[in-house]
Design an enzyme around this catalytic site. Structure first.
Site, PDB file in Angstrom:
ATOM      1  N   CYS A  39       1.135  -1.352  -0.052  1.00  9.05           N
ATOM      2  CA  CYS A  39       0.129  -0.084   0.244  1.00  9.05           C
ATOM      3  C   CYS A  39       0.743   0.752   0.259  1.00  9.05           C
ATOM      4  O   CYS A  39       1.653   1.275   0.858  1.00  9.05           O
ATOM      5  CB  CYS A  39      -0.831  -0.494   1.443  1.00  9.05           C
ATOM      6  SG  CYS A  39      -1.669   1.870   1.586  1.00  9.05           S
ATOM      7  N   CYS A  42       0.545   3.877   2.491  1.00 10.49           N
ATOM      8  CA  CYS A  42       0.809   3.278   4.063  1.00 10.49           C
ATOM      9  C   CYS A  42       3.114   4.308   4.149  1.00 10.49           C
ATOM     10  O   CYS A  42       3.204   4.332   5.442  1.00 10.49           O
ATOM     11  CB  CYS A  42       0.674   2.172   4.006  1.00 10.49           C
ATOM     12  SG  CYS A  42      -0.974   1.589   4.589  1.00 10.49           S
TER      13      CYS A  42
END
Lengths: 118, 330
Positions: A39, A42
């Site tokens: 991700c 993130c």
């Protein structure tokens, strides 16, 4: 176990339960970053979270990889990454979905002040 | 019109890539590290302000609009005086390091309000095309550029596409550009002290446009708003420049030609109600006629009159239909 100043990676369900229990015992605010290795958002927020952890040692910062601890992510209904859960004495008191620096900081401030006034 | 102000009209780049299945299964282009993304955005001259991802894609709200990263597709949309096309070279470099090859490129934009403020290569459409032609890999051999006019000088649609093979795509894209926003509604996009971004999303009615979408929003100081909506594998995005004299808002979403056709009608109705624009253009990119034919039906009951409709076909991309509407209050 987790001391202040850094973001602790939680790698097993046992560890997760230990952290939750510790949060109940010491009544500290837990901020849990549900994250995933694939991700991008993130990765964007990770350095900021590490800074916050350094600045606010009175809060316990944890990191849970949703692929590593699938059952925890499912139990806590995590669908988007990063999701930040704010936990006090074992209960979710707030949630920030997405990498939003201001909102994350404000939400932490809100719950620290409500602890000290309690 | 103000002599100079913030350029709301965005430039939009959509790039498709092909790579080996194992790499795609491991996230594909989402494996680009954040430093690479920062470097790409640096070339464009913008930064990430907020972000969220799900199992299908990553979405970033930028200081100037939005970025979406799928496993084999990247969409960058930037406004102001950003140099969007300068992202192509670093993108080609970083994606080839991951083992990807570009297979399709789509570049679209409306008419700038302040064209003289645009830096090279965005000085005019010819410069943009020339730059694209030079930067894109030669194997993207089917290329086409077109300016689609309307009855208004303020709204025309610039399209450039390049691809290496004809492909079938069931996704359609709808890009809406709105000017002369209703003044009362536009005021709602000015920041109040201590206002949370999600508060603006609620009070403006943006959260109702697609109630199923998770919204990642950002409020600019003293005014302006951006959001990305994520709903499964579908994105939507809104950007608002509310200042009087050059007010502008954009809405963009993707859908599948197999969706319930009422979905896009309901969405566009709500978009019109959030902004009540004096003039709006809607560009639909699709391989079928099912979508664009419904658009007038969606917005005309809300007092928007269709003033022009232009269509052009592009290799692989499909048909681009450009429609303009004006409010009956004008």
């Amino acid at each position: 176990m987790a001391e202040g100043g850094q973001v602790f990676g939680v790698h097993t369900v046992d560890e997760w339960h230990q952290h939750l229990q510790k949060g109940i015992d010491n009544k500290k605010l837990l901020v849990v970053d549900f994250t995933a290795s694939w991700c991008g958002p993130c990765k964007f927020i990770a350095p900021f979270l590490a800074e916050l952890a350094k600045k606010i040692p009175t809060v316990t910062f944890l990191k849970v990889d949703v692929d590593e601890l699938k059952s925890v992510a499912t139990d806590w209904a995590v669908e988007a990454m990063p999701t930040f859960m704010f936990i006090k004495e074992g209960k979710i008191v707030d949630k920030v979905v997405g990498a939003k620096k201001d909102e994350l900081q404000q939400t932490i401030a809100k719950h620290i002040s409500s602890t000290s006034s309690a | 019109m103000a002599v100079s102000g913030f350029e709301g009209f965005e430039k939009r780049l959509e790039l498709h890539f092909s790579g080996d299945d194992p790499i795609i299964r491991m996230g594909g282009l989402r494996q680009l590290d954040f430093e690479s993304i920062e470097e790409i955005l640096n070339a464009v001259q913008c930064t990430v302000v907020s972000a969220v991802g799900n199992q299908y894609f990553d979405s970033y709200v930028l200081s100037e609009s939005s970025l979406f990263v799928y496993s084999t597709k990247i969409i960058i949309k930037t406004c102001g005086t950003t140099q969007l096309l300068k992202s192509i070279l670093p993108l080609i470099q970083f994606t080839s390091e991951l083992g990807f090859m570009m297979s399709e490129c789509r570049y679209t934009r409306g008419n700038f309000i302040f064209p003289k403020s645009q830096p090279y290569p965005h000085t005019n459409f010819n410069d943009e095309i020339f730059y694209l032609q030079q930067q894109l890999p030669i194997h993207l051999c089917y290329r086409k550029a077109s300016v689609m006019p309307s009855k208004f000088i303020s709204h025309s649609w610039h399209v450039f596409t390049a691809c290496n093979e004809e492909s079938n795509n069931d996704l359609f894209t709808v890009e809406v550009c709105m000017t002369e926003l209703d003044r009362v509604l536009a005021r709602k996009f000015f920041k109040h002290p201590n206002m949370a971004s999600n508060e603006m999303t609620e009070v403006t009615g943006i959260s109702d446009i697609n109630p199923n979408a998770l919204i990642c929003d950002f409020v600019f100081d003293p005014c302006g708003y951006s959001m990305n909506g994520i709903d499964g594998d579908r994105y939507s995005t809104i950007h608002v420049t509310p200042e009087d004299g050059f007010s502008y808002a954009s809405y963009e979403c993707v859908g599948s030609i197999y969706d319930d056709p009422n979905d896009i009608i309901n969405i566009l109705k709500k978009v019109v109600q959030v902004f009540r624009p004096g003039t709006m253009s809607i560009s639909t990119t699709s391989t079928t006629n099912e979508v664009w034919t419904r658009i007038a039906k969606a917005v005309e009951p809300l007092g928007m009159k269709c003033r022009s409709c232009t269509m052009d076909d592009f290799p692989s991309t499909g048909s681009v239909v450009f429609q303009t509407f004006t409010s009956c209050r004008k």
